[in-house]
Design an enzyme around this catalytic site. Sequence first.
Site, PDB file in Angstrom:
ATOM      1  N   ASP A   4       8.614 -13.170  -1.797  1.00 48.75           N
ATOM      2  CA  ASP A   4       8.263 -11.683  -1.210  1.00 48.75           C
ATOM      3  C   ASP A   4       7.338 -11.150  -2.242  1.00 48.75           C
ATOM      4  O   ASP A   4       7.374 -11.227  -3.410  1.00 48.75           O
ATOM      5  CB  ASP A   4       9.423 -10.969  -1.006  1.00 48.75           C
ATOM      6  CG  ASP A   4       9.480  -9.809  -0.407  1.00 48.75           C
ATOM      7  OD1 ASP A   4       9.145  -8.607  -0.929  1.00 48.75           O
ATOM      8  OD2 ASP A   4       9.470  -9.409   0.811  1.00 48.75           O
TER       9      ASP A   4
ATOM     10  N   ARG B  45       3.191 -15.446   7.258  1.00 52.25           N
ATOM     11  CA  ARG B  45       4.630 -15.867   7.811  1.00 52.25           C
ATOM     12  C   ARG B  45       4.825 -16.895   8.790  1.00 52.25           C
ATOM     13  O   ARG B  45       5.604 -16.883   9.454  1.00 52.25           O
ATOM     14  CB  ARG B  45       5.091 -14.361   8.595  1.00 52.25           C
ATOM     15  CG  ARG B  45       5.015 -13.186   7.788  1.00 52.25           C
ATOM     16  CD  ARG B  45       5.821 -11.945   8.559  1.00 52.25           C
ATOM     17  NE  ARG B  45       5.395 -10.576   8.051  1.00 52.25           N
ATOM     18  CZ  ARG B  45       4.978  -9.569   8.708  1.00 52.25           C
ATOM     19  NH1 ARG B  45       5.041  -9.684   9.914  1.00 52.25           N
ATOM     20  NH2 ARG B  45       4.991  -8.535   8.282  1.00 52.25           N
TER      21      ARG B  45
END
Length: 360
Positions: free
Chosen positions: A79, A29
Amino acid sequence: MVTDTPRNDSLLRALRREPVDRTPVWLMRQAGRYLPEYRATRARAGSFLTMAKTPELACEVTLQPLARFDLDAAILFSDILTVPDAMGLGLYFVDGEGPKFERPIRSAADVERLAVPDMDRELRYVMDAVRLIRRELAGRVPLIGFSGSPWTLACYMIEGGGSDNFSRIKAMMLDQPALLHRLLSIVTDAVIAYLSAQRAAGAQALQVFDTWGGVLAPHHYREFSLPYLTRIARDLLRGDGDDRTPLILFGKGNAPYLEELADSGADAIGVDWLVSLEEARRRTDGRVAVQGNLDPAVLYGSPAAICNEVRRTLASYAAGGDGTHTGLVFNLGHGLSPDMNPEHVQALVEAVHEGSRRSW
């Protein structure tokens, strides 16, 4: 497939367990809400899915952390749920609740309707993003592509979103194990096709996120997660030698299975902070590179405290082998959180490079 070697290839060499001048570092992330520039792009885009499905925006966000930090890799902004979305489940996001599916898997008929998506049609936007990012990186650092693991994707597909107790998938696991295996087999085929397409588009390393593998009892992990991870590592064509595209298997709570994961055929195992790097290196015995494993919560501490924890983590890995950092990729044991301070991320990256360089 694009095969040129990046100018900074320390990540790829570390994943091949070759000596490097300093330990490479990238962060799960690393492109995310803790960066004000990410929040600005998100506001301009209007939604997370718009960013993920617009190659130019995905490229912009992927490159943002590299403009701030001396990271040794970029990771595709996307994602893990793009695959089940492309399988027809209807992905959407609810503020404060995370991802949801309009049509979750609840029956044998639902499973039988699933098929491996066409990578050039349903998931072309991902491959276009990979190609664009590779072009914009211009050989600076490698690009990492990724997918969720079959078990983790199945959790979302059956639960219909996130879950506290995974009641629906565990009920299927207990009452209809053959049906769950059928679902996992289809999803595994899709993951292999998805990672293969990312590699063909230009991804230079690949990671599988088995985020929810740790919610399984050991006998269930060995039946419903490990065999599918092993099949990915076995069947995903990745090339040879310097042209090989390394595969990293990351899992939260995977410490009990390190020896088995090291035998899977993967090139590296990513571990969380609940196992020391010394133990992970010792138990994998040089068969794979090791990635990890700083507790992300360390980033809430002061820069001085972060540097101390980085040094401790580096020393732990060195103690598990020959005293060097060969075969180590520094990362967190999970992803960055939105409320983390970018200056603390900067302190972490600098501490990794300075601490590992001094140790050679």
